[in-house]
Design an enzyme around this catalytic site. Structure first.
Site, PDB file in Angstrom:
ATOM      1  N   GLU A 276       3.160  -2.135   0.625  1.00 37.95           N
ATOM      2  CA  GLU A 276       4.622  -2.341   0.565  1.00 37.95           C
ATOM      3  C   GLU A 276       5.199  -1.763  -0.738  1.00 37.95           C
ATOM      4  O   GLU A 276       6.231  -1.085  -0.728  1.00 37.95           O
ATOM      5  CB  GLU A 276       4.859  -3.844   0.665  1.00 37.95           C
ATOM      6  CG  GLU A 276       6.275  -4.326   0.635  1.00 37.95           C
ATOM      7  CD  GLU A 276       6.285  -5.869   0.704  1.00 37.95           C
ATOM      8  OE1 GLU A 276       5.990  -6.429   1.767  1.00 37.95           O
ATOM      9  OE2 GLU A 276       6.576  -6.503  -0.323  1.00 37.95           O
TER      10      GLU A 276
ATOM     11  N   LYS B 233      -3.158  -9.915   3.204  1.00 36.24           N
ATOM     12  CA  LYS B 233      -1.751  -9.927   2.768  1.00 36.24           C
ATOM     13  C   LYS B 233      -1.587  -9.228   1.424  1.00 36.24           C
ATOM     14  O   LYS B 233      -0.587  -8.552   1.173  1.00 36.24           O
ATOM     15  CB  LYS B 233      -1.225 -11.374   2.693  1.00 36.24           C
ATOM     16  CG  LYS B 233       0.242 -11.485   2.280  1.00 36.24           C
ATOM     17  CD  LYS B 233       1.152 -10.947   3.343  1.00 36.24           C
ATOM     18  CE  LYS B 233       2.633 -10.827   3.065  1.00 36.24           C
ATOM     19  NZ  LYS B 233       3.306 -11.369   1.955  1.00 36.24           N
TER      20      LYS B 233
HETATM   21  O1  LIG Z   1       5.289 -11.077   0.346  1.00 33.69           O
HETATM   22  C1  LIG Z   1       6.415 -10.644   0.304  1.00 33.69           C
HETATM   23  C2  LIG Z   1       6.866  -9.576   1.210  1.00 33.69           C
HETATM   24  O2  LIG Z   1       5.832  -9.109   2.009  1.00 33.69           O
HETATM   25  C3  LIG Z   1       7.323 -11.228  -0.717  1.00 33.69           C
HETATM   26  O3  LIG Z   1       8.669 -10.856  -0.544  1.00 33.69           O
HETATM   27  C4  LIG Z   1       6.830 -10.907  -2.105  1.00 33.69           C
HETATM   28  O4  LIG Z   1       7.602 -11.628  -3.050  1.00 33.69           O
HETATM   29  C5  LIG Z   1       6.914  -9.428  -2.412  1.00 33.69           C
HETATM   30  O5  LIG Z   1       6.129  -9.133  -3.556  1.00 33.69           O
HETATM   31  P1  LIG Z   1       6.814  -8.854  -4.977  1.00 33.69           P
HETATM   32  O6  LIG Z   1       7.669 -10.081  -5.279  1.00 33.69           O
HETATM   33  O7  LIG Z   1       5.684  -8.710  -5.937  1.00 33.69           O
HETATM   34  O8  LIG Z   1       7.652  -7.613  -4.824  1.00 33.69           O
END
Ligand SMILES: O=C(CO)[C@H](O)[C@H](O)COP(=O)(O)O
Length: 295
Positions: free
Chosen positions: A173, A166
């Site tokens: 992401e 993850k």
């Molecule tokens: O796990 C997630 C999406 O996959 C969560 O929305 C997470 O909060 C995203 O990471 P960040 O807050 O650091 O942008």
């Protein structure tokens, strides 16, 4: 099957709904009594049939540490704890070791899908022993989207592997979002040439090489607010990107794109960068280049 969920925030509440809709009995506990099914963690544990399964869905770090510590005093040998939050994978080793002292099993589960997961299903990556993963499979199957299991679920390895996967997912992401965002700025900058920026992203949704769910979400955001006029260019982070980079450094893996994406978030939080003040001062010192002075 009857399980407990600790934490009924945006993710936990949606997961409770999806599990119930797919035939799993769920008792949820949250500190907020308005949304909680029971009055405390002890009552939750007393409600569950043995051997118990408890899904923890609370913020990573200290809050998860406290919940796992409390569960270790309430649960018995043979029970199973699944941490579905965004915990750092290194925390899983300590959590599983603590629970193991009383014979309680542990699985770490990386969960992806956000607030859309209730209807679309959640992508899952889990770490733990094969027998415990098999035991929890009805829960995973109820949470994930319909369709082939190996397209939305992976037993990635032993304890820690789910959250490690993850973490990498979230690093990717960050970089994908940053890439779409930089494209947005380039398109938007040339309003003398590009007259329909939202239309360009909309047209990329079908058939193009860069189509994706994140792109569809950007189209949605631009539909709601075509110039993003109501959103400040300030971006928080919750840790996963930092851990990705730390892990990359530990293993000498080059991650320039993910690194650039997280540093771009840090830049977004600065009104006037001390570093860039220093660069302007140095240009002025060696070349007599003009500086812009503070009003
Ligand atoms: O796990 C997630 C999406 O996959 C969560 O929305 C997470 O909060 C995203 O990471 P960040 O807050 O650091 O942008």
């Amino acid at each position: 099957m009857h399980i407990g969920i600790v934490g009924l925030g945006k993710m936990g509440a949606n997961m409770r709904d999806r599990l119930r809709a797919n035939g799993i009995t769920v008792t949820g506990f949250d500190r907020n009594p308005v949304i909680s099914d029971v009055n405390g963690l002890a009552e939750l544990i007393a409600t569950l049939p043995s051997p118990r399964v408890v899904w923890v869905m609370v913020p990573a770090g200290v809050v998860t540490d406290v919940v796992i510590a409390e569960l270790s005093t309430l649960l018995s040998a043979g029970d199973l704890v699944i941490d579905g939050g965004n915990s750092r994978f290194t925390d899983d080793f300590a959590h599983s070791a603590l629970l193991a002292t009383t014979g309680v099993h542990y699985i770490d589960a990386g969960v992806s899908g956000g607030v859309w997961g209730r209807t679309n299903g959640f992508g899952l990556m889990v770490g733990g022993s094969a027998d415990q993963v098999k035991r929890a499979m009805p829960v995973f199957d109820a949470l994930r989207p319909a369709g082939p299991r190996d397209e939305s679920f992976v037993h990635a390895g032993g304890v820690g592997a789910g959250h490690y996967a993850k973490m990498v997912h979230n690093g990717i992401e960050y970089a994908l979002m940053q890439s779409y965002a930089e494209g947005y700025e380039l398109l938007e900058k040339r309003d003398d040439l590009i007259t329909d920026v939202p239309g360009v992203f909309k047209a990329w949704q079908r058939g193009t090489v860069v189509r994706s769910w994140l792109l569809e979400l950007l189209v949605r955001a631009l539909d709601e607010d075509p110039d993003l006029a109501n959103i400040e260019g300030f971006v928080e982070d919750s840790g996963e990107g930092r851990w990705t980079i730390e892990e990359a450094i530990s293993n000498a893996v080059p991650v320039p794109t993910i690194s650039a994406a997280i540093f771009a978030r840090f830049v977004s939080r600065q009104d006037d960068s001390p570093a860039m003040k220093a660069v302007a001062a140095l240009r002025n010192q060696f070349g007599g280049h003009a500086v812009k002075t503070a009003d």
